[in-house]
Scaffold this motif. Sequence first.
Motif, PDB file in Angstrom:
ATOM      1  N   UNK A 248       0.819  -1.218   0.000  1.00  0.00           N
ATOM      2  CA  UNK A 248       0.000   0.000   0.000  1.00  0.00           C
ATOM      3  C   UNK A 248       0.850   1.264   0.000  1.00  0.00           C
ATOM      4  N   UNK A 249       2.080   1.191   0.538  1.00  0.00           N
ATOM      5  CA  UNK A 249       2.926   2.382   0.568  1.00  0.00           C
ATOM      6  C   UNK A 249       3.450   2.700  -0.835  1.00  0.00           C
ATOM      7  N   UNK A 250       3.865   1.679  -1.549  1.00  0.00           N
ATOM      8  CA  UNK A 250       4.327   1.874  -2.918  1.00  0.00           C
ATOM      9  C   UNK A 250       3.154   2.218  -3.840  1.00  0.00           C
ATOM     10  N   UNK A 251       2.036   1.518  -3.653  1.00  0.00           N
ATOM     11  CA  UNK A 251       0.845   1.813  -4.456  1.00  0.00           C
ATOM     12  C   UNK A 251       0.334   3.209  -4.126  1.00  0.00           C
ATOM     13  N   UNK A 252       0.351   3.562  -2.842  1.00  0.00           N
ATOM     14  CA  UNK A 252      -0.090   4.885  -2.425  1.00  0.00           C
ATOM     15  C   UNK A 252       0.762   5.973  -3.061  1.00  0.00           C
ATOM     16  N   UNK A 253       2.076   5.757  -3.102  1.00  0.00           N
ATOM     17  CA  UNK A 253       2.960   6.735  -3.741  1.00  0.00           C
ATOM     18  C   UNK A 253       2.635   6.874  -5.220  1.00  0.00           C
ATOM     19  N   UNK A 254       2.280   5.753  -5.862  1.00  0.00           N
ATOM     20  CA  UNK A 254       1.959   5.793  -7.286  1.00  0.00           C
ATOM     21  C   UNK A 254       0.695   6.595  -7.571  1.00  0.00           C
ATOM     22  N   UNK A 255      -0.187   6.725  -6.581  1.00  0.00           N
ATOM     23  CA  UNK A 255      -1.401   7.517  -6.795  1.00  0.00           C
ATOM     24  C   UNK A 255      -1.121   9.017  -6.767  1.00  0.00           C
ATOM     25  N   UNK A 256       0.036   9.404  -6.273  1.00  0.00           N
ATOM     26  CA  UNK A 256       0.353  10.832  -6.144  1.00  0.00           C
ATOM     27  C   UNK A 256       0.995  11.419  -7.392  1.00  0.00           C
ATOM     28  N   UNK A 257       1.434  10.534  -8.314  1.00  0.00           N
ATOM     29  CA  UNK A 257       2.191  11.006  -9.464  1.00  0.00           C
ATOM     30  C   UNK A 257       1.700  10.321 -10.746  1.00  0.00           C
ATOM     31  N   UNK A 258       1.625  11.083 -11.795  1.00  0.00           N
ATOM     32  CA  UNK A 258       1.261  10.540 -13.098  1.00  0.00           C
ATOM     33  C   UNK A 258       2.382   9.643 -13.592  1.00  0.00           C
ATOM     34  N   UNK A 259       2.033   8.448 -14.094  1.00  0.00           N
ATOM     35  CA  UNK A 259       3.065   7.563 -14.603  1.00  0.00           C
ATOM     36  C   UNK A 259       2.725   6.099 -14.411  1.00  0.00           C
ATOM     37  N   UNK A 260       3.729   5.258 -14.644  1.00  0.00           N
ATOM     38  CA  UNK A 260       3.552   3.806 -14.588  1.00  0.00           C
ATOM     39  C   UNK A 260       4.544   3.203 -13.603  1.00  0.00           C
ATOM     40  N   UNK A 261       4.049   2.295 -12.774  1.00  0.00           N
ATOM     41  CA  UNK A 261       4.862   1.623 -11.768  1.00  0.00           C
ATOM     42  C   UNK A 261       4.639   0.122 -11.880  1.00  0.00           C
ATOM     43  N   UNK A 262       5.710  -0.660 -11.802  1.00  0.00           N
ATOM     44  CA  UNK A 262       5.618  -2.122 -11.827  1.00  0.00           C
ATOM     45  C   UNK A 262       6.049  -2.647 -10.463  1.00  0.00           C
ATOM     46  N   UNK A 263       5.212  -3.488  -9.870  1.00  0.00           N
ATOM     47  CA  UNK A 263       5.508  -4.075  -8.568  1.00  0.00           C
ATOM     48  C   UNK A 263       5.586  -5.596  -8.695  1.00  0.00           C
ATOM     49  N   UNK A 264       6.646  -6.176  -8.151  1.00  0.00           N
ATOM     50  CA  UNK A 264       6.881  -7.621  -8.215  1.00  0.00           C
ATOM     51  C   UNK A 264       6.488  -8.291  -6.900  1.00  0.00           C
ATOM     52  N   UNK A 265       6.331  -9.632  -6.960  1.00  0.00           N
ATOM     53  CA  UNK A 265       5.997 -10.470  -5.795  1.00  0.00           C
ATOM     54  C   UNK A 265       4.621 -10.129  -5.245  1.00  0.00           C
TER      55      UNK A 265
END
Length: 459
Positions: A248-265
């Motif tokens: 949720x911390x990494x996903x939460x950060x991704x909601x604050x900025x326009x762009x694409x994020x890939x999360x593993x595991x």
Amino acid sequence: MNAHPLYLQVMPLRKLSGRAMIPSSKPETQRAILAATLARGRSLVFNDLRCVETTTMKEACRAIGAVIDEKDGFLEIHGVGRDIKADRRVIDALGSGLVFRVFTALTCFSSSAAVITGDTILRNRVMLPLFDALDQLGAHIECIGDEGKAPVVNWGGGLKGGRCVLPGNVSSQFITAVMFAAPLAEQVTEIIVEGEILSISYIRQTVDTLRRAGIRVEVSDDFSRIEVHPGEYQPAEYRIYGDFTSSSYLIGAATLFQGTTILENINSNSLQGERAIIDVVKALGLTVEFDDHNNRLLLTNPHAQITGEFEFDASDFPNIVPTLAAIGAHVKGTFRVVGGSITRLHKSPRIKAMVSELAKLGVDIKALFKDGVYDGFEIHGKGEDYAGDVALSSWGDHRIFMSLFVASLRCRRPNLLDGYLDVNCSFPDFFEQFALLGVHAREVVQALQEDDALALQEG
């Protein structure tokens, strides 16, 4: 200079993107270690999480006789079955409520007395409902500090089984503790859960683990009645996937900025209630694509600014309430969360903590109450980035720290956060994974001068 407290200076971002790794699930790892310990024979736990709280669980299991070998990518555990031997040891749960509660129950079957204790925060947490339930089942437990709290001495003698009653709105860990001990009792254990039942997902994870270990468990549709039958834990293999609370911390950060994020595991097939973070960010307009074959998540945020009116009921995913506050601080419009009353009994009063700290940033946030206790919050966002340059407190809680870290990323100037070493409780490589997404932070020493002026010195 009178004091030199260490802080972390969190640098603001303009863009966040890249690829990061989610740590494996802490509650799933802990439950697998427990089930393997209570089986006689060899079990394997693949892709386990290694952090302070899972280490605490392993040490407690070793204290009752389990042999746990940490291999590359898995644990090999030789369990004790019913032969629990505390040998008059002190079992230190440190800050883990789950370890304290489960071992308070399991040491009912120890062949000798055992002391179960924890740190200062844990010794102030609510424990009495568990003690009362175990007493109803035939336990002999004595508080050796404040009545109804840790530490305790368990004099052993076993459990008869039968009927016990627990509240549903204090801690699901009470229910989990009784469930793990119940198969060792003389007769069927019936757990009656009274009132509103919060954090059902954690109970569901316990049920799943027990059944995988060969234990017969029967649960009513509303989880108000649970029956655990006497039985023998069987050796098994467990595979652990990503932790949605940590994600949720990494996903939460991704909601604050326009762009694409890939999360593993990370895998979409999960019993974790905090998987709801996915539903939250979908509601906020992010695109979510799971690749379960490769345990990967692709997040795309098309919005430079999230705008709208949002409300979420967190009663089955309370651990991400602080994360939701961090996200909501940067939403333009109204962001409302309810159903978080149980968080007042966690490592800190989490809603109170987030309301207090976000207000320091200038967030228009107010606490919401239900029956006189903190239940949620409401944020009215203007869509403007906050100035920052504020010292924020973690309240001694790793989840508050990580949430405030996220909230700080979109401030105009760096914030200072204390408590950053506590990420080791559940997300040891927190900073390394955020660095992969372009986030920078550094240790600093904040020195308190005699005249109360503040000076910063790079650590």
